[in-house]
Design a protein around this motif. Structure first.
Motif, mmCIF file in Angstrom:
data_model
loop_
_atom_site.group_PDB
_atom_site.id
_atom_site.type_symbol
_atom_site.label_atom_id
_atom_site.label_comp_id
_atom_site.label_asym_id
_atom_site.label_seq_id
_atom_site.Cartn_x
_atom_site.Cartn_y
_atom_site.Cartn_z
ATOM 1 N N SER A 136 0.828 -1.203 0.000
ATOM 2 C CA SER A 136 0.000 0.000 0.000
ATOM 3 C C SER A 136 0.863 1.254 0.000
ATOM 4 C CB SER A 136 -0.937 0.015 1.218
ATOM 5 O OG SER A 136 -0.200 0.271 2.406
ATOM 6 N N PHE A 137 0.270 2.326 -0.465
ATOM 7 C CA PHE A 137 0.921 3.627 -0.356
ATOM 8 C C PHE A 137 -0.143 4.710 -0.303
ATOM 9 C CE2 PHE A 137 0.424 3.405 -4.967
ATOM 10 C CZ PHE A 137 0.037 4.698 -5.293
ATOM 11 N N VAL A 138 0.259 5.848 0.210
ATOM 12 C CA VAL A 138 -0.608 7.020 0.260
ATOM 13 C C VAL A 138 0.143 8.175 -0.380
ATOM 14 C CG1 VAL A 138 -1.850 8.658 1.721
ATOM 15 C CG2 VAL A 138 -1.708 6.249 2.392
ATOM 16 N N SER A 139 -0.452 8.779 -1.386
ATOM 17 C CA SER A 139 0.173 9.905 -2.070
ATOM 18 C C SER A 139 -0.707 11.145 -1.965
ATOM 19 C CB SER A 139 0.422 9.575 -3.547
ATOM 20 O OG SER A 139 -0.802 9.375 -4.229
ATOM 21 N N VAL A 140 -0.047 12.288 -2.000
ATOM 22 C CA VAL A 140 -0.733 13.579 -2.029
ATOM 23 C C VAL A 140 -0.200 14.350 -3.229
ATOM 24 C CG1 VAL A 140 -1.138 15.745 -0.831
ATOM 25 C CG2 VAL A 140 -1.035 13.619 0.469
ATOM 26 N N SER A 141 -1.099 14.881 -4.036
ATOM 27 C CA SER A 141 -0.694 15.592 -5.252
ATOM 28 C C SER A 141 -1.434 16.914 -5.354
ATOM 29 C CB SER A 141 -1.004 14.758 -6.497
ATOM 30 O OG SER A 141 -0.476 13.454 -6.417
ATOM 31 N N LYS A 142 -0.897 17.761 -6.212
ATOM 32 C CA LYS A 142 -1.576 19.004 -6.542
ATOM 33 C C LYS A 142 -2.208 18.842 -7.920
ATOM 34 C CE LYS A 142 -1.194 23.893 -5.804
ATOM 35 N NZ LYS A 142 -0.484 24.889 -4.983
ATOM 36 N N GLY B 170 0.858 16.318 -16.314
ATOM 37 C CA GLY B 170 -0.417 15.667 -16.534
ATOM 38 C C GLY B 170 -1.456 16.170 -15.553
ATOM 39 N N TYR B 171 -2.383 15.290 -15.175
ATOM 40 C CA TYR B 171 -3.444 15.694 -14.258
ATOM 41 C C TYR B 171 -2.905 16.120 -12.900
ATOM 42 C CZ TYR B 171 -6.825 13.510 -17.452
ATOM 43 O OH TYR B 171 -7.582 13.180 -18.528
ATOM 44 N N LEU B 172 -1.855 15.412 -12.424
ATOM 45 C CA LEU B 172 -1.350 15.630 -11.069
ATOM 46 C C LEU B 172 0.117 16.020 -11.097
ATOM 47 C CD1 LEU B 172 -2.954 12.468 -9.415
ATOM 48 C CD2 LEU B 172 -3.921 14.774 -9.582
ATOM 49 N N VAL B 173 0.487 16.955 -10.235
ATOM 50 C CA VAL B 173 1.874 17.406 -10.157
ATOM 51 C C VAL B 173 2.278 17.519 -8.684
ATOM 52 C CG1 VAL B 173 1.793 18.667 -12.349
ATOM 53 C CG2 VAL B 173 1.159 19.836 -10.233
ATOM 54 N N SER B 174 3.579 17.692 -8.468
ATOM 55 C CA SER B 174 4.128 17.882 -7.106
ATOM 56 C C SER B 174 3.694 16.763 -6.155
ATOM 57 C CB SER B 174 3.701 19.237 -6.530
ATOM 58 O OG SER B 174 4.110 20.291 -7.359
ATOM 59 N N THR B 175 3.690 15.539 -6.658
ATOM 60 C CA THR B 175 3.263 14.402 -5.839
ATOM 61 C C THR B 175 4.325 14.020 -4.817
ATOM 62 O OG1 THR B 175 1.866 13.518 -7.602
ATOM 63 C CG2 THR B 175 2.572 11.976 -5.889
ATOM 64 N N HIS B 176 3.878 13.765 -3.589
ATOM 65 C CA HIS B 176 4.748 13.245 -2.533
ATOM 66 C C HIS B 176 4.016 12.112 -1.831
ATOM 67 C CE1 HIS B 176 6.737 17.097 -3.239
ATOM 68 N NE2 HIS B 176 7.795 16.608 -2.608
ATOM 69 N N LEU B 177 4.780 11.153 -1.339
ATOM 70 C CA LEU B 177 4.192 9.992 -0.671
ATOM 71 C C LEU B 177 4.282 10.144 0.837
ATOM 72 C CD1 LEU B 177 4.831 8.884 -3.620
ATOM 73 C CD2 LEU B 177 4.708 6.628 -2.544
ATOM 74 N N LEU B 178 3.152 9.915 1.496
ATOM 75 C CA LEU B 178 3.123 9.955 2.953
ATOM 76 C C LEU B 178 3.505 8.612 3.547
ATOM 77 C CD1 LEU B 178 -0.216 11.908 3.630
ATOM 78 C CD2 LEU B 178 2.079 12.803 3.156
ATOM 79 N N ALA B 179 3.247 7.540 2.807
ATOM 80 C CA ALA B 179 3.552 6.191 3.312
ATOM 81 C C ALA B 179 3.737 5.249 2.139
ATOM 82 C CB ALA B 179 2.424 5.694 4.213
ATOM 83 N N PHE B 180 4.613 4.262 2.344
ATOM 84 C CA PHE B 180 4.818 3.186 1.376
ATOM 85 C C PHE B 180 5.099 1.925 2.184
ATOM 86 C CE2 PHE B 180 5.679 1.730 -2.878
ATOM 87 C CZ PHE B 180 6.514 0.654 -2.701
ATOM 88 N N THR B 181 4.152 0.995 2.165
ATOM 89 C CA THR B 181 4.219 -0.170 3.049
ATOM 90 C C THR B 181 4.188 -1.454 2.234
ATOM 91 O OG1 THR B 181 2.963 1.090 4.686
ATOM 92 C CG2 THR B 181 3.192 -1.278 5.068
ATOM 93 N N THR B 182 5.157 -2.327 2.470
ATOM 94 C CA THR B 182 5.180 -3.617 1.794
ATOM 95 C C THR B 182 4.621 -4.701 2.716
ATOM 96 O OG1 THR B 182 7.445 -4.079 2.575
ATOM 97 C CG2 THR B 182 7.210 -2.968 0.452
#
Length: 240
Positions: free
Chosen positions: A32-38, A106-118
């Motif tokens: 799982s992961f959680v991303s936040v984008s503009k 594209g649709y989303l820019v300046s994306t950063h990930l809050l979490a990345f879980t394996t």
């Protein structure tokens, strides 16, 4: 829609670990992961973002066997939050797509990930859904201010998303749709604040999709140019 799984020559360390887990457990491993984008200024209809991901996940199902994604894509007036739970091939396809959109405006820019879980033990969300939130836009110049470290801010906001997933998992399908259609009214306390989202997309302490790809998907060993030549060059001396 082209699916890019960030394939590299050779296997990454994570590939080796996942293959070992598949062999031992004989079951599909979920990540799982959680991303936040503009949102890009070029986005005319915010629903196009959700449709884009529906097409991406459909393409993934045509290329890979196994379970599809679960999670939630929340589209705010100027940002979006995306939580994805899926097999490795789907996760890498989405992260690669985020990187491509950032590079190509594209649709989303300046994306950063809050979490990345394996190796997630249990999914939080019963299905994958997206909703465009009917909220007033963040006033220009309004910023998030806090003395808390970034780790604490991320953790507290991830907790909101996880609690939302637990809440959704207890709802019947009909009630889930009704709740999704009126999130700002029914569950406003689970929604991330827009000033916090703006803080996340400008925070250099958070990983970008490119950094995640390089960290988890680069080959575990580097192939030298000399290893691709036949016959193998003979070194007459054991030193330079």
């Amino acid at each position: 829609l082209q699916v890019n799984t960030m394939a590299n020559e050779g296997s990454s360390m994570l590939d080796v670990i996942l293959e070992r887990m598949r062999t031992e457990n004989q079951k599909q491993v979920i990540h799982s992961f959680v991303s936040v984008s503009k949102l890009s200024p070029e986005v005319a209809d915010k629903r196009d973002i959700g449709v884009h991901y529906e097409k991406l996940y459909k393409a993934c199902r045509q290329h890979y066997q196994g379970d599809g994604p679960t999670g939630l894509l929340l589209i705010y007036p100027q940002h979006c939050v995306h939580l994805v739970e899926a097999p490795w091939e789907v996760v890498t396809a989405v992260i690669s797509d985020l990187e491509d959109m950032d590079n190509q405006r594209g649709y989303l820019v300046s994306t950063h990930l809050l979490a990345f879980t394996t190796n997630v033990q249990q999914r939080l969300f019963p299905q994958w859904s997206f909703r465009v939130l009917d909220l007033p836009a963040l006033p220009k110049g309004e910023t998030y201010k806090s003395n808390d470290p970034i780790e604490q801010t991320v953790a507290s906001n991830l907790e909101l998303l996880y609690k939302l997933g637990v809440h959704f998992s207890k709802l019947a399908p009909h009630n889930l749709k009704i709740t999704l259609d009126s999130l700002p009214e029914k569950l406003p306390h689970f929604l991330l604040e827009q000033d916090v989202l703006e803080y996340f997309v400008t925070c250099s302490d958070l990983n970008t999709p490119k950094e995640i790809r390089e960290r988890y998907c680069t080959p575990a060993h580097t192939i030298l140019d000399s290893e691709l030549v036949w016959p193998i060059p003979v070194r007459l001396f054991p030193y330079d």
